[in-house]
Design an enzyme around this catalytic site. Structure first.
Site, PDB file in Angstrom:
ATOM      1  N   SER A 106       0.831  -1.206   0.000  1.00 25.10           N
ATOM      2  CA  SER A 106       0.000   0.000   0.000  1.00 25.10           C
ATOM      3  C   SER A 106       0.870   1.263   0.000  1.00 25.10           C
ATOM      4  O   SER A 106       1.614   1.482  -0.956  1.00 25.10           O
ATOM      5  CB  SER A 106      -0.962  -0.082   1.198  1.00 25.10           C
ATOM      6  OG  SER A 106      -1.949   0.895   1.133  1.00 25.10           O
ATOM      7  N   ASP A 158     -10.991  -3.831  -4.477  1.00 23.72           N
ATOM      8  CA  ASP A 158     -10.356  -2.834  -3.594  1.00 23.72           C
ATOM      9  C   ASP A 158     -10.990  -1.473  -3.870  1.00 23.72           C
ATOM     10  O   ASP A 158     -10.880  -0.945  -4.974  1.00 23.72           O
ATOM     11  CB  ASP A 158      -8.850  -2.805  -3.921  1.00 23.72           C
ATOM     12  CG  ASP A 158      -8.054  -1.896  -2.990  1.00 23.72           C
ATOM     13  OD1 ASP A 158      -8.656  -0.975  -2.400  1.00 23.72           O
ATOM     14  OD2 ASP A 158      -6.840  -2.103  -2.882  1.00 23.72           O
ATOM     15  N   HIS A 189      -8.403  -4.706  -0.353  1.00 20.75           N
ATOM     16  CA  HIS A 189      -7.132  -4.019  -0.114  1.00 20.75           C
ATOM     17  C   HIS A 189      -6.163  -4.812   0.783  1.00 20.75           C
ATOM     18  O   HIS A 189      -4.949  -4.642   0.690  1.00 20.75           O
ATOM     19  CB  HIS A 189      -7.383  -2.625   0.485  1.00 20.75           C
ATOM     20  CG  HIS A 189      -6.200  -1.710   0.376  1.00 20.75           C
ATOM     21  ND1 HIS A 189      -5.748  -1.221  -0.835  1.00 20.75           N
ATOM     22  CD2 HIS A 189      -5.355  -1.219   1.313  1.00 20.75           C
ATOM     23  CE1 HIS A 189      -4.680  -0.450  -0.631  1.00 20.75           C
ATOM     24  NE2 HIS A 189      -4.429  -0.437   0.664  1.00 20.75           N
TER      25      HIS A 189
END
Ligand code: MLT
Length: 207
Positions: A106, A158, A189
């Site tokens: 991320s 996501d 995610h």
């Protein structure tokens, strides 16, 4: 002026040249990805960094203006700062700065991506879990001369990442010369066993 980053450095037991660079997600720290690194074996040094930007107390690697809207000026600066820090640390801790494979999740994947674009030949490989294209405009002058292998995995459901934008990002990296393997998983995610399994297989083949 550059600041320091908090870090954990663990040299491999046997002498090895590669270093796995761990870059956590928003709100994480340098401990988060250590368990993930174990799946890749132990034939490398580990360097795990903590982002030195705080968003309401949550560590990050660069500022953002909103969800998925990056402060690109800060991102460019933090990327310079991180690369500078790693090069200095390589001398201090005695690892090869030319043999670093980033593993980021991320927000960490996003600074790994900006490193690929800002210093195209710096990393020897990159594993990007749930990345987004870090800069809106990418100059056509970004050139990777080493066919550096890049693994990417995203989640089809996501809510934070647009699949069409991922397709464009992959294209940008491929055009720049990177050897990209990208996976679109039926998930969201959060990191899954499938991300780990696919990236470990990729790692065995490419690193
Ligand atoms: C970012 O800010 O880098 C992305 O939105 C991912 C995240 O939530 O950290």
């Amino acid at each position: 002026n550059y600041s320091e980053l908090k870090y954990i450095y663990q040299p491999a037991e046997t002498k090895t040249q590669n270093t796995l660079l761990l870059l956590h997600g928003t709100g994480g720290d340098e401990n988060d990805l250590l368990p993930i690194a174990k799946y890749f074996g132990d034939n490398f040094n580990i360097l795990s960094l903590r982002g030195n930007v705080s968003e309401g107390g949550m560590p990050r690697f660069f500022k953002r203006l909103g969800m998925g809207i990056f402060d690109e000026k800060d991102l460019a600066f933090r990327t310079d700062e991180m690369v500078h820090f790693i090069k200095d640390l390589a001398v201090k801790e005695n690892f090869d700065a030319g043999k670093i494979i980033a593993l980021g999740y991320s927000n960490g994947a996003n600074i790994a991506g900006s490193t690929l674009l800002q210093y195209p030949d710096f990393l020897a490989g990159a594993i990007l879990y749930r990345p987004m294209q870090p800069f809106k405009e990418i100059s056509a002058t970004v050139v990777n001369t080493k066919k550096t292998p890049v693994f990417m995995s995203n989640g089809a459901s996501d809510p934070t990442i647009d699949p069409a934008a991922t397709v464009r990002y992959v294209d940008v990296l491929k055009k720049a010369g990177f050897d990209v393997a990208d996976y679109n998983l039926q998930t969201s995610h959060g990191l899954t066993q499938q991300d780990i399994q696919l990236s470990v297989e990729w790692f065995k083949k490419h690193i």
